[in-house]
Write a protein that holds these residues in place. Structure first.
Motif, PDB file in Angstrom:
ATOM      1  N   VAL A 124       0.847  -1.202   0.000  1.00 46.87           N
ATOM      2  CA  VAL A 124       0.000   0.000   0.000  1.00 46.87           C
ATOM      3  C   VAL A 124       0.877   1.244   0.000  1.00 46.87           C
ATOM      4  CG1 VAL A 124      -1.588   1.386   1.393  1.00 46.87           C
ATOM      5  CG2 VAL A 124      -2.047  -1.033   1.057  1.00 46.87           C
ATOM      6  N   MET A 125       1.883   1.246   0.853  1.00 46.54           N
ATOM      7  CA  MET A 125       2.790   2.394   0.903  1.00 46.54           C
ATOM      8  C   MET A 125       3.535   2.567  -0.411  1.00 46.54           C
ATOM      9  SD  MET A 125       4.414   2.540   4.723  1.00 46.54           S
ATOM     10  CE  MET A 125       5.075   4.134   4.299  1.00 46.54           C
ATOM     11  N   TYR A 126       3.997   1.466  -0.973  1.00 39.33           N
ATOM     12  CA  TYR A 126       4.721   1.545  -2.239  1.00 39.33           C
ATOM     13  C   TYR A 126       3.800   2.093  -3.332  1.00 39.33           C
ATOM     14  CZ  TYR A 126       7.583   0.169  -6.233  1.00 39.33           C
ATOM     15  OH  TYR A 126       8.329   0.191  -7.387  1.00 39.33           O
ATOM     16  N   GLY A 127       2.559   1.622  -3.352  1.00 37.56           N
ATOM     17  CA  GLY A 127       1.610   2.100  -4.347  1.00 37.56           C
ATOM     18  C   GLY A 127       1.359   3.594  -4.226  1.00 37.56           C
ATOM     19  N   VAL A 180       5.325   0.899  11.748  1.00 39.04           N
ATOM     20  CA  VAL A 180       5.885   2.159  12.231  1.00 39.04           C
ATOM     21  C   VAL A 180       7.233   2.444  11.577  1.00 39.04           C
ATOM     22  CG1 VAL A 180       6.780   3.371  14.259  1.00 39.04           C
ATOM     23  CG2 VAL A 180       4.675   2.022  14.437  1.00 39.04           C
ATOM     24  N   GLY A 181       8.046   1.413  11.407  1.00 39.74           N
ATOM     25  CA  GLY A 181       9.348   1.587  10.777  1.00 39.74           C
ATOM     26  C   GLY A 181       9.234   2.137   9.362  1.00 39.74           C
ATOM     27  N   ASN A 182       8.268   1.633   8.597  1.00 39.44           N
ATOM     28  CA  ASN A 182       8.088   2.112   7.224  1.00 39.44           C
ATOM     29  C   ASN A 182       7.521   3.528   7.192  1.00 39.44           C
ATOM     30  OD1 ASN A 182       8.648  -0.019   4.979  1.00 39.44           O
ATOM     31  ND2 ASN A 182       7.705  -1.191   6.635  1.00 39.44           N
ATOM     32  N   LEU A 183       6.654   3.845   8.131  1.00 39.12           N
ATOM     33  CA  LEU A 183       6.138   5.214   8.206  1.00 39.12           C
ATOM     34  C   LEU A 183       7.256   6.204   8.524  1.00 39.12           C
ATOM     35  CD1 LEU A 183       2.759   4.619  10.106  1.00 39.12           C
ATOM     36  CD2 LEU A 183       3.049   5.247   7.701  1.00 39.12           C
ATOM     37  N   CYS A 184       8.139   5.805   9.432  1.00 44.18           N
ATOM     38  CA  CYS A 184       9.283   6.663   9.766  1.00 44.18           C
ATOM     39  C   CYS A 184      10.235   6.788   8.578  1.00 44.18           C
ATOM     40  CB  CYS A 184      10.036   6.090  10.965  1.00 44.18           C
ATOM     41  SG  CYS A 184       9.107   6.158  12.517  1.00 44.18           S
ATOM     42  N   LEU A 185      10.399   5.679   7.850  1.00 43.70           N
ATOM     43  CA  LEU A 185      11.280   5.688   6.692  1.00 43.70           C
ATOM     44  C   LEU A 185      10.824   6.723   5.660  1.00 43.70           C
ATOM     45  CD1 LEU A 185      13.648   4.395   5.119  1.00 43.70           C
ATOM     46  CD2 LEU A 185      12.000   2.736   4.227  1.00 43.70           C
ATOM     47  N   VAL A 186       9.506   6.809   5.461  1.00 41.89           N
ATOM     48  CA  VAL A 186       8.962   7.769   4.500  1.00 41.89           C
ATOM     49  C   VAL A 186       9.284   9.193   4.922  1.00 41.89           C
ATOM     50  CG1 VAL A 186       6.825   8.690   3.520  1.00 41.89           C
ATOM     51  CG2 VAL A 186       7.134   6.225   3.723  1.00 41.89           C
TER      52      VAL A 186
END
Length: 246
Positions: free
Chosen positions: A71-74, A124-130
């Motif tokens: 979803v994030m990648y999209g 949370v890790g991916n949200l922070c990465l963004v």
């Protein structure tokens, strides 16, 4: 993708190819959702029995994490077909996880907490990465999604090993395997020719290869020995992992 006719590529072939690409692009998100729905009969049976039996929790927690990553990648790549279909995967994964947690044994509480913590760390890790690496986030998250998909191929490989050992393909659910084949084919075509995105087509090509291998073994061995001996394993519900590549 626009194809142009040449002397070696007749117009009719170009037209058929363009039609096939359009069809694959249209069907891919729906095929993905169909594979996300694959565990639904099992979860409904859990609700009726009020017991999870020997079912593992990992397929449902991994569905949430894997779908969230896509979803994030999209969103980052502005691919509505990717984030919309995988948003359904996140919602269904949460429903499956919640149902499992409601009817599992008391001894599984530690396992549930571990899966919740792991899922929360990934989200949370991916949200922070963004937020931290905004320019590089899409490519990093895409490669993360590819990695998860490769890891999730372990279960179909176990099924193939079991088929070769028992000479029976009862552990391979034919309708579900066909759905996985169509899903991975559509996303492979869409990712390669339309999106031109390695992170989309590569894991789906792997999934397509795995589905082809399962279909071949289903045709070669069938179910007869498993029916006579009663040694067949339960169906492996991994389509969403292949599916859920996108």
């Amino acid at each position: 993708m626009r194809l142009h006719a040449t002397s070696s590529l007749p117009y009719i072939i170009v037209t058929m190819m363009q039609s096939l690409l359009t069809l694959c692009s249209t069907l891919a998100p729906y095929c993905g959702v169909l594979c996300f729905l694959a565990p639904m009969p099992t979860i409904l049976q859990v609700s009726r029995d009020k017991s999870t039996g020997a079912l593992p929790l990992l397929p449902y927690s991994s569905m949430i994490c894997n779908s969230f990553v896509w979803v994030m990648y999209g969103f980052l790549k502005n691919l509505p077909s990717v984030y919309c279909s995988n948003a359904v995967g996140v919602i269904l994964g949460i429903y499956y996880f919640r149902t499992y947690s409601s009817y599992c044994s008391m001894g599984a509480a530690k396992q549930i907490r571990m899966h919740l913590r792991g899922s929360a760390c990934i989200i949370v890790g991916n949200l922070c990465l963004v937020q931290i690496l905004r320019d590089m986030a899409a490519e990093i998250i895409g490669k993360e999604g590819v990695f998860y998909c490769i890891v999730l191929f372990a279960s179909p490989l176990v099924a193939l090993k079991h088929v070769l050992e028992t000479k029976s393909a009862t552990s391979i659910p034919l309708p579900f395997t066909i759905a996985c084949f169509v899903n991975c084919f559509c996303w492979s075509m869409t990712g390669w020719f339309t999106m031109k995105d390695f992170n989309i087509y590569f894991p789906n090509l792997l999934g397509l290869s795995c589905a082809c291998a399962q279909l071949v073994l289903k045709g070669v061995y069938g179910d007869e020995r498993g029916k006579r001996s009663g040694s067949g394993l339960p169906n492996f519900e991994l389509g969403y992992k292949q599916i859920e590549v996108t």
